[in-house]
Design an enzyme around this catalytic site. Structure first.
Site, short mmCIF file in Angstrom:
data_model
loop_
_atom_site.label_atom_id
_atom_site.label_comp_id
_atom_site.label_asym_id
_atom_site.label_seq_id
_atom_site.Cartn_x
_atom_site.Cartn_y
_atom_site.Cartn_z
N GLY A 89 0.83 -1.19 0.00
CA GLY A 89 0.00 0.00 0.00
C GLY A 89 0.87 1.25 0.00
O GLY A 89 2.06 1.20 0.33
N GLY A 140 0.04 -4.91 0.60
CA GLY A 140 -1.22 -4.74 -0.12
C GLY A 140 -1.33 -5.60 -1.36
O GLY A 140 -2.43 -6.00 -1.76
N GLU A 163 5.51 -5.60 7.31
CA GLU A 163 4.88 -4.54 8.10
C GLU A 163 5.58 -4.23 9.42
O GLU A 163 5.61 -3.07 9.85
CB GLU A 163 3.41 -4.90 8.36
CG GLU A 163 2.51 -4.79 7.14
CD GLU A 163 2.63 -5.97 6.19
OE1 GLU A 163 2.09 -5.90 5.07
OE2 GLU A 163 3.29 -6.97 6.56
N ASP A 171 -1.34 -7.30 7.64
CA ASP A 171 -2.79 -7.16 7.51
C ASP A 171 -3.26 -7.82 6.21
O ASP A 171 -2.77 -8.87 5.85
CB ASP A 171 -3.19 -5.68 7.60
CG ASP A 171 -2.59 -4.83 6.48
OD1 ASP A 171 -1.52 -5.20 5.95
OD2 ASP A 171 -3.19 -3.79 6.14
#
Length: 456
Positions: A89, A140, A163, A171
């Site tokens: 992301g 992402g 992350e 996530d």
């Protein structure tokens, strides 16, 4: 006269709040195309390694919903332009927003809501969806691919969930898929951000197939030739597509993944421990091993974990414990609550600016700075808030606890070991799985590695 898609009555319980593109969105960051029955999504931010942002998600979601109702759309393919599928992301934008205080943090939380709606839509999609994971596939980008029934790795694939490096947590559904990996590989990858490359992405179950990148255009053209009668059930379509993909498999570059044998035993031994102190303690013991590979790995892994955000590592460890109790819908709702909490935590801004903006090699200034300073209450707060995210598909039947298409990948280690208890010898076990998986490339190699390792 041009053909028109016949729009069928909705079969999904779709929320009325479908995201739509905004006026200032880049019109070319995602490209859509069609070739007979194939519909393609091409992520088109090559200079940014196709990092996902709100503009892209707002285009992909309505297009997927449109195609789900079209009889002319048989297969969906997602791919990336350039050397990355999708490197994650656009977290630099989020960290900048977070510096504005609560208003900016709310905007960042809203982005994660949008991203997770897209990921959940893919995870529960009603049509065959294929991800060409050709190149960097991280963060992402994993959310756009790992929940698909077909996930194709190539010699260019680099997978990671990085992350904890930036003061966040794995996530995009990692709470669901990482604990389902063989042994404790998922926990290891989550805490360390270790990369898997090429065929190893396939061997460890992240991908369902391994194909040379030069074959992808031809595969796409072949998939476009497939036709299905309206009444053909999804499972039968998946079988046909799987057989088609297998036509392009030419073999594996190595008979074993890099993390195998004694090293895999060490991974499971260390990352099966219940708390971070015991994990590091077990790694410290292995630093004295007579096996040079194990000694080097243990030393590197301790150093790696000490570089990560202590809060991120401890929240992630708890996430790996909680994840197996969540269905796929529960996962995205809980992860949104955790992500929102991280947007108000100083480590996310510090980690993103240190690693991605300033590009500093030194350890970021984490707060708290050590594992010992992070209290159990600090960790619990990330899981305390009740989930509020409303996903696009509200059907309770979509909240599955096992991937309905898990049969498309390699057999799981637990299944191999269970069958080994029932059959007379290793040769019979190998033959059983090769036969059950119709000679699928990689099955023989994986079964042999699991059986060899079980005797260490």
């Amino acid at each position: 006269m041009p053909l028109r898609a016949k729009i069928m009555p909705p079969t999904r319980q779709i929320s009325t709040s479908i995201p739509r593109p905004l006026e200032n969105d880049d019109p070319d960051d995602v490209l859509f195309d069609k070739i007979y029955g194939v519909r393609t999504i091409e992520l088109n931010r090559p200079k940014k390694l196709n990092s996902l942002n709100g503009s892209m998600a707002r285009k992909i979601i309505p297009r997927l919903l449109e195609w789900s109702q079209s009889q002319l759309a048989n297969v969906i393919i997602i791919k990336g332009n350039g050397r990355a599928f999708c490197a994650g992301g656009d977290v630099a934008e989020l960290a900048t927003q977070n510096r504005q205080g609560e208003k900016g943090q709310k905007l960042s939380s809203d982005y994660f809501a949008l991203e997770y709606k897209l990921d959940h839509l893919i995870a529960t999609y009603s049509k065959p969806y294929i991800a060409f994971m050709d190149g960097i596939t991280m963060g992402g980008g994993v959310g756009l691919s790992v929940h698909a029934p077909f996930r194709i790795a190539t010699e260019n694939t680099v997978f990671a969930m990085p992350e904890t490096t930036i003061g966040f947590f794995p996530d995009v559904g990692a709470s669901f898929f990482l604990p389902k990996m063989d042994g404790k590989m998922g926990t290891y990858l989550a805490l360390t951000s270790e990369q898997l490359k090429g065929a190893d992405v396939f061997y460890h179950g992240i991908a369902t197939h391994y194909i040379h990148s030069s074959s992808l255009p031809e595969l796409e053209a072949r998939l476009a030739e497939l036709t299905f009668k309206d009444y053909v059930p999804l499972h039968e379509r998946l079988v046909i597509i799987n057989n088609t993909i297998e036509e392009f498999v030419t073999g594996l570059p190595s008979p074993r993944p890099q993390i195998s044998g004694h090293l895999r035993v060490a991974v499971d031994e260390c990352f099966s421990q219940r708390n971070i102190g015991d994990i590091i303690g077990t790694l410290t013991t292995l630093k004295e091993s007579n096996n040079e590979q194990i000694k080097t790995w243990a030393t590197k892994t301790i150093d790696t974990m000490q570089q990560r955000s202590p809060t991120s590592v401890l929240v992630t460890l708890e996430q790996m414990r909680a994840g197996p109790t969540w269905g796929i819908t529960d996962t995205f709702r809980h992860e949104h609550a955790i992500a929102s909490r991280f947007m108000a935590h100083p480590d996310f801004v510090e980690g993103v600016f240190a690693r991605l903006v300033r590009r500093q090699k030194e350890r970021p200034n984490w707060t708290p700075a050590t594992f010992e300073e992070v209290t159990p209450q600090d960790v619990e707060r990330f899981f305390a808030a009740p989930p509020t995210l409303e996903l696009l598909d509200s059907n309770p039947a979509s909240n599955y606890r096992e991937y309905p298409h898990k049969w498309l990948g390699l057999p799981r280690e637990s299944s191999i070991l269970q069958k080994a208890q029932q059959l007379p010898d290793d040769r019979a076990v190998v033959q059983h799985f090769v036969r059950e998986y119709n000679g699928k490339a990689g099955v023989k190699e994986k079964v042999e590695e699991v059986l060899e390792r079980s005797k260490i």
